[in-house]
Design a protein around this motif. Sequence first.
Motif, PDB file in Angstrom:
ATOM      1  N   GLN A  86       1.080 -21.253   9.215  1.00  0.00           N
ATOM      2  CA  GLN A  86      -0.326 -21.517   8.933  1.00  0.00           C
ATOM      3  C   GLN A  86      -0.550 -23.012   8.711  1.00  0.00           C
ATOM      4  O   GLN A  86      -1.534 -23.574   9.198  1.00  0.00           O
ATOM      5  CB  GLN A  86      -0.788 -20.714   7.718  1.00  0.00           C
ATOM      6  CG  GLN A  86      -2.291 -20.795   7.487  1.00  0.00           C
ATOM      7  CD  GLN A  86      -2.769 -19.772   6.467  1.00  0.00           C
ATOM      8  OE1 GLN A  86      -1.991 -19.100   5.800  1.00  0.00           O
ATOM      9  NE2 GLN A  86      -4.072 -19.638   6.356  1.00  0.00           N
ATOM     10  N   ARG A  92      -3.368 -17.832  11.226  1.00  0.00           N
ATOM     11  CA  ARG A  92      -4.207 -17.829  10.027  1.00  0.00           C
ATOM     12  C   ARG A  92      -4.133 -16.427   9.436  1.00  0.00           C
ATOM     13  O   ARG A  92      -3.764 -15.483  10.101  1.00  0.00           O
ATOM     14  CB  ARG A  92      -5.654 -18.243  10.339  1.00  0.00           C
ATOM     15  CG  ARG A  92      -6.432 -17.278  11.161  1.00  0.00           C
ATOM     16  CD  ARG A  92      -7.889 -17.752  11.400  1.00  0.00           C
ATOM     17  NE  ARG A  92      -8.620 -16.764  12.140  1.00  0.00           N
ATOM     18  CZ  ARG A  92      -8.584 -16.605  13.456  1.00  0.00           C
ATOM     19  NH1 ARG A  92      -7.844 -17.403  14.193  1.00  0.00           N
ATOM     20  NH2 ARG A  92      -9.280 -15.660  14.044  1.00  0.00           N
ATOM     21  N   ARG A  93      -4.475 -16.332   8.169  1.00  0.00           N
ATOM     22  CA  ARG A  93      -4.494 -15.021   7.514  1.00  0.00           C
ATOM     23  C   ARG A  93      -5.925 -14.643   7.206  1.00  0.00           C
ATOM     24  O   ARG A  93      -6.727 -15.501   6.828  1.00  0.00           O
ATOM     25  CB  ARG A  93      -3.644 -15.044   6.259  1.00  0.00           C
ATOM     26  CG  ARG A  93      -2.169 -15.050   6.602  1.00  0.00           C
ATOM     27  CD  ARG A  93      -1.327 -15.069   5.387  1.00  0.00           C
ATOM     28  NE  ARG A  93      -0.887 -16.447   5.198  1.00  0.00           N
ATOM     29  CZ  ARG A  93       0.147 -16.806   4.482  1.00  0.00           C
ATOM     30  NH1 ARG A  93       0.858 -15.911   3.861  1.00  0.00           N
ATOM     31  NH2 ARG A  93       0.483 -18.055   4.367  1.00  0.00           N
TER      32      ARG A  93
END
Length: 163
Positions: A86, A92-93
């Motif tokens: 990330q 991305r989360r």
Amino acid sequence: MTVTAGGGTALTPEELTFWRLLQRVQVQITRALEAELLLEHGLSLPAFEVLAHLHEAPERRLRMNDLADRVLLSRSGLTRLADRLQSEGLLRREACPSDARGLYAVLTDEGAARRDAAAPTYQRAIRGHFLDLLDDDELRRCTAVLTKLLSRGGACPPDRRRS
């Protein structure tokens, strides 16, 4: 065969040799793959596997727990790797709408580009260090044996693994 003090059956020399060879081959091939990915693309093998699994997933996203299972990492190991990926902009989360505690890992465009650039190296290394050494019959037999071993479910259940 002999019986050990614990009541189990001792391994024969042939069985022990096979077991040790299996371990050594896996480590040797993994190290070679990782060395090529690091040298040519600055990606560890686990990082490439994360990007590849996300690339193959619907909408380029997987729940973190599912991703950890697919790339054979502990939950905490995947969390640390996802943090690094990330920070590099490769994933991305996102929150999971159906589970307030769940997170998705989502492949970014930059992550897809890194995976696409590294995929030929990965495939060439697998072929060169492993597949090209087997003929079609050996590949079929090895696949059958490994499939049989995996179908026995000898691995720790996911809820009993260490993180």
